[in-house]
Motif scaffolding. Structure first.
Motif: not given
Lengths: 297, 241
Positions: A97, A105, A147
């Protein structure tokens, strides 16, 4: 009121604007020099500098921060307990992400998430038997959350963060509670499992030489091979790509993805990329190992 | 094991022009995989997606069962990478080429998506032809799987465009899975377009795989030609009266 500027000055614009408006022309200005050089001032086969930090995040079994050039990825590994009978094909679930994302997304991110899951499944990084909780019918399953911290991101940095985090992952020892019980899937009872906060066991990976992901571009026309593409200018100007996942120390390759675009990709290009990838994999292994031994492991 | 040993006649079949509300449609069946693709274009594009000098390509992949997941995004991305350079996009600026891939049967086991990808690429190409979208060359794709056999030979056994049953039988012994797409001109291989190779393999093995895939793609190209000829003959039947 500011002075009137000379006519010539008001017509010129910054290199950054040039790069945004005409990225392929901007790129061409650099790569057609002799010897060829890229806008980032790297030579065609030069890789980005790489920094790896491990075990910086609290409340994880393992974690890493990897920076390659301008791309930064953070990976934290945690786990959850499931019934062994409900275990799926993978003992490791990955999710990628972007920090600060609002809304659904982007498709690129979703595609990268799927690619990471499939690659982790095929890469066979560790023996899942290590995650079984003794004397119970339950097992631990690892969850890796990657991340992406920078505006620019690429799959190889995300994958590197995953590998580095796994290399330092320690599984806490399971303690069976003698005062609480829980129901299992077939309606029997088992003691509740708690994890020790002090006793941990290192997750053993199947090899010291990790399968790193390394990307290359092949130019249309000249067929020049560029290692480690980064940034919009390179992405738009160099459409042929070869991505290799391989480890140093042997001659096997784990993943080879080629998308030619308009470029003519030959076996020689592929051979060159595989050879460069093996060298880079060895270099990354040593960067990671020195970080583990010098840092807090 | 030489290239000649492992080529087998392409067991694929194609159908075209069976959907009515779109410009072109095609279905590709190989092994147990079956994929239907519809193409509409060049059609109107909304302002947000409009590109000033080239056509916009929209690709949607729908699974046979269940909801759309990241797996469909992955397939979309790979199909786009194959076709973006093949379609002559600058002939139709400020328009949309809409490609919808409906997976009827994936033909893959739970862990693989090679058959779905190669069948989707072939079906998409046939549908583009059917819709009359200008393309630079022919595209064809195939799936090749290497697996361990019981006999302790150093050579791996090979499956080409297998059925789901065949895949399930050897699933535990799979060494590597390869999806390869080539560009052809005049029935002959022109260049490599896309490869997705996963597993554990050597450089020599993967090159041998690409060579085998080249032969298979030439044979798949023949299947496509026949389907196109049949389609044109069917559409021209009114001329005979």
């Amino acid at each position: 009121m500011s002075e009137l500027q000379p006519f010539a000055e008001t017509l010129s614009s910054s290199p950054q604007l040039f790069a945004r408006l005409l990225p392929t022309v901007y790129f061409d200005r650099y790569i057609t020099l002799d010897p060829p050089i890229r806008p980032s001032l790297r030579s065609p086969t030069q890789f980005r500098p790489c920094r790896i930090n491990t075990s910086a995040l609290p409340n994880t079994f393992g974690s890493s921060v990897v920076r390659m050039g301008e791309c930064i990825a953070v990976c934290g590994i945690t786990g959850y307990i499931i019934d062994s009978s409900e275990a799926g094909p993978s003992a490791l679930y990955t999710n990628v992400d972007v920090v600060g994302r609002t809304g659904p997304p982007q498709s690129e991110l979703m595609s990268m998430s799927e690619w990471m899951y499939e690659t982790a499944l095929a890469a066979n990084l560790f023996d899942p038997a290590q995650l079984k909780i003794e004397d119970t019918a339950q097992t631990l399953v690892l969850q890796a959350q990657v991340q992406l911290l920078s505006q620019m991101y690429s799959g190889d940095v995300a994958w590197a963060a995953l590998l580095a985090a796994l290399a330092v992952t320690r599984i806490p020892k399971a303690i069976l509670a003698d005062d609480e019980e829980t129901l299992t899937a077939d309606f029997a009872t088992e003691p509740v499992i708690r994890f020790s906060s002090s006793e941990t066991k290192k997750l053993e990976l199947n090899s010291e030489n990790l399968p790193w992901c390394i990307n290359f571009g092949v130019m249309e026309g000249t067929g020049l091979v560029l290692a480690d593409l980064e940034g919009r200018v390179e992405e738009v100007s160099v459409q042929g790509s070869i991505t290799v996942i391989t480890s140093a120390g042997n001659n096997s390759i784990q993943n080879l993805s080629i998308s030619a675009g308009k470029s003519l990709i030959s076996k020689d290009h592929i051979r060159q990329c595989i050879a460069l990838a093996k060298q880079r994999a060895a270099e990354l292994d040593s960067i990671l190992q020195s970080q583990i031994h010098n840092g807090n492991g | 094991m030489t290239v000649q040993d492992i080529v087998r006649p392409s067991a694929a079949s194609a159908k075209t022009s069976f959907l009515y509300r779109v410009d072109g449609s095609a279905s590709w069946t190989v092994g147990t995989a079956n994929v239907i693709v519809s193409v509409s274009g060049p059609i109107e594009v909304n302002k947000r997606e409009e590109l000033p000098d080239v056509a916009t390509v929209e690709i949607v992949v729908r699974p046979g069962t269940g909801v759309t997941s990241t797996r469909e995004q992955f397939l979309q991305d790979r199909i786009r990478k194959v076709f973006a350079p093949v379609i002559v996009l600058d002939l139709h600026p400020r328009t949309l080429i809409q490609i919808v891939v409906q997976i009827v049967q994936s033909g893959d086991t739970k862990m693989l998506n090679t058959m779905t990808l190669s069948a989707s690429i072939n079906a998409t190409y046939m549908a583009l032809l059917d819709a009359g979208v200008p393309v630079r060359s022919t595209v064809s794709a195939t799936s090749i799987i290497y697996y361990k056999t019981q006999a302790q030979t150093s050579k791996a056994a090979v499956l080409i465009d297998p059925t789901r049953t065949e895949l399930e039988r050897i699933e535990k012994d799979i060494l590597s899975v390869h999806t390869v797409a080539y560009e052809l001109k005049g029935g002959k291989i022109e260049r490599l377009l896309l490869t997705e190779s996963v597993g554990s393999f050597t450089e020599d093995q993967v090159f041998e795989c690409y060579d085998s895939a080249a032969k298979i793609c030439e044979s798949t190209n023949e299947t496509m030609r026949e389907a196109v000829i049949n389609g044109v003959q069917r559409k021209s039947r009114w001329r005979e009266t």
